[in-house]
Scaffold this active site. Structure first.
Site, PDB file in Angstrom:
ATOM      1  N   ALA A 119      76.111  65.468 114.213  1.00 20.40           N
ATOM      2  CA  ALA A 119      75.059  66.287 114.825  1.00 20.40           C
ATOM      3  C   ALA A 119      73.693  65.678 114.577  1.00 20.40           C
ATOM      4  O   ALA A 119      72.831  65.635 115.467  1.00 20.40           O
ATOM      5  CB  ALA A 119      75.122  67.715 114.281  1.00 20.40           C
ATOM      6  N   ASP A 120      73.456  65.200 113.363  1.00 17.68           N
ATOM      7  CA  ASP A 120      72.191  64.536 113.048  1.00 17.68           C
ATOM      8  C   ASP A 120      72.013  63.276 113.885  1.00 17.68           C
ATOM      9  O   ASP A 120      70.925  63.013 114.421  1.00 17.68           O
ATOM     10  CB  ASP A 120      72.157  64.153 111.569  1.00 17.68           C
ATOM     11  CG  ASP A 120      71.876  65.329 110.656  1.00 17.68           C
ATOM     12  OD1 ASP A 120      71.038  66.168 111.012  1.00 17.68           O
ATOM     13  OD2 ASP A 120      72.487  65.410 109.578  1.00 17.68           O
ATOM     14  N   ILE A 121      73.062  62.463 113.965  1.00 14.45           N
ATOM     15  CA  ILE A 121      72.967  61.211 114.705  1.00 14.45           C
ATOM     16  C   ILE A 121      72.730  61.483 116.183  1.00 14.45           C
ATOM     17  O   ILE A 121      71.903  60.823 116.833  1.00 14.45           O
ATOM     18  CB  ILE A 121      74.238  60.372 114.500  1.00 14.45           C
ATOM     19  CG1 ILE A 121      74.362  59.937 113.037  1.00 14.45           C
ATOM     20  CG2 ILE A 121      74.232  59.147 115.405  1.00 14.45           C
ATOM     21  CD1 ILE A 121      75.704  59.311 112.695  1.00 14.45           C
ATOM     22  N   GLY A 144      69.183  62.544 116.624  1.00 12.21           N
ATOM     23  CA  GLY A 144      68.294  61.410 116.409  1.00 12.21           C
ATOM     24  C   GLY A 144      68.279  60.454 117.579  1.00 12.21           C
ATOM     25  O   GLY A 144      67.216  59.957 117.988  1.00 12.21           O
TER      26      GLY A 144
END
Length: 407
Positions: free
Chosen positions: A178-180, A183
């Site tokens: 989810a972060d990647i 980003g």
């Protein structure tokens, strides 16, 4: 070479973001990963951190020679400015920097940036050429806007965990997906907004949420469910609608993966690898729907044939037959992957604990300067120079240090 620059004299085309300045009030992974891409492509990235420990990702672990592996991964090539944004003097420093910046990125908790006047809408109203990015867990509105959003939680909310794992056990992805995702959409959103600015002269806000980014990555199972009516089942390394498509053990303890994408490939597999040419026309195996319906039998015949071979021989036979295949590697094996070595993808970057290995970013611009893989900064390493750059005197800086406004 510590900074990873194979062409320090700049003999190729300049990096595409040379001359651009990014100010980032960021933490954890999503925003730092986005701005690291910008730094690699030549932008100057000023990372604003808390005075009391900085970006909390600095404390996740000590695996990278004493530094946190997440922080090393996401923060090379940046300048670290340690500020207390709750003090008006610290906030004023950020505002001075933003006034001369091209891009601003933040991923503070919901509402925090707006209270400081650092949300994208406020900043873009004051600075029309600025591209300002708000990264959040669930977006600025809606019933989930105020919820805390950590990667694993968003993976669950986005349904990723429901399709990952075995039939018995759902699992989260082994990387912060989810972060990647957030980003990378923030990174591409910045690039798109900069292209628009080149045409219109105006920047503007960019909004990315972790949930919406990961929901986009769920496109296949989502459309399968929306239009077919049945959510895909968890199948481990297998594929829900293709067979054979799995990892199979070999005689030397390895595991080889293969994927048969069409019935022509199945015929080649049956004839050249399995030694069972009769299976090519057998109604139980001849078509992909039949092989999926008889998945256990399909996997059994493939596993029996590969199980008497060592991994090298199995790979050689599969490749000779034109069957897509791979080895199941662990992370140490990835670090020594022959393809990465052959393509010279490894560099060293500087850090407070000395040089560290790092991969070149996957965007390659042939004929141009190599990615600018700068050093991983110590907390507040660039505070003094940045304060002087915005016009502060030595006495003013000393007062800020004495009062704990900067570090």
């Amino acid at each position: 070479m510590i900074h990873g620059m194979r062409s320090p004299t700049g003999t190729g085309d300049p990096l595409p973001l040379d001359g651009l300045t990014v100010v980032a009030v960021e933490q954890a992974v999503a925003a730092p990963f986005a701005t690291r891409q910008l730094a690699d492509l030549g932008a100057r990235v000023i990372k604003v951190e808390r005075v009391d420990g900085g970006d909390f990702a600095r404390g996740y672990d000590t695996a990278a020679g004493g530094l946190a592996s997440h922080f090393v991964w996401c923060n090379r090539g940046k300048e670290s400015l340690a500020l207390d944004l709750k003090d008006p003097r610290g906030l004023d420093v950020v505002r001075r920097l933003v006034a001369d910046a091209d891009v601003f990125v933040q991923n503070l908790a919901h509402g925090a940036a707006a209270r400081l006047g650092l949300d994208a809408a406020t900043l873009c109203a004051a600075h029309p050429r600025l591209v300002a990015v708000d990264i959040s867990g669930y977006g600025a509105s809606g019933p989930y806007a105020d919820k805390r959003a950590y990667d694993m939680l968003v993976q669950c909310e986005a349904g990723l965990v429901s399709v990952t794992g075995t039939p018995e056990q759902p699992v989260k992805a082994g990387v912060p997906a989810a972060d990647i995702a957030a980003g990378m959409y923030a990174f591409s959103g910045v690039l798109a907004a900069l292209v628009r600015r080149g045409t219109t002269g105006r920047g503007g806000p960019v909004e990315v949420s972790m949930l919406e980014a990961l929901a986009e990555w769920m496109g296949h199972p989502l459309h399968h469910t929306l239009h077919g009516g049945t959510p895909p089942v968890r199948t481990g390394l297998a594929h829900a609608v293709i067979a054979p498509y799995d990892a199979y053990p070999t005689a030397d303890g390895g595991r080889v993966l293969l994927s048969v994408q069409n019935d022509r490939e199945w015929r080649r597999l049956a004839e050249q690898v399995l030694g069972r040419p009769e299976l090519a026309g057998d109604p139980a195996f001849a078509t992909n729907p039949a092989r999926v319906a008889h998945r256990d039998r399909t996997d059994e015949v493939v596993a029996k044939a590969l199980g008497v071979l060592d991994a090298d021989e199995a790979m050689a036979r599969l490749e000779a037959a034109g069957i897509a295949c791979a080895r199941l590697r662990d992370v140490r094996e990835l670090a020594e992957h022959p393809q990465l070595a052959a393509r010279d993808r490894w560099r060293e970057v500087g850090s407070p604990v000395g040089p560290l290995r790092a991969l070149l970013p996957p965007i390659t611009l042939p004929g141009g300067d190599e990615a600018r893989m700068g050093a991983v900064p110590a907390l507040g390493e660039h505070t003094e120079s940045l304060l002087r750059a915005v016009g502060m005197t030595g006495d003013e800086i000393a007062a800020l240090r004495r009062d704990g406004v900067v570090a």
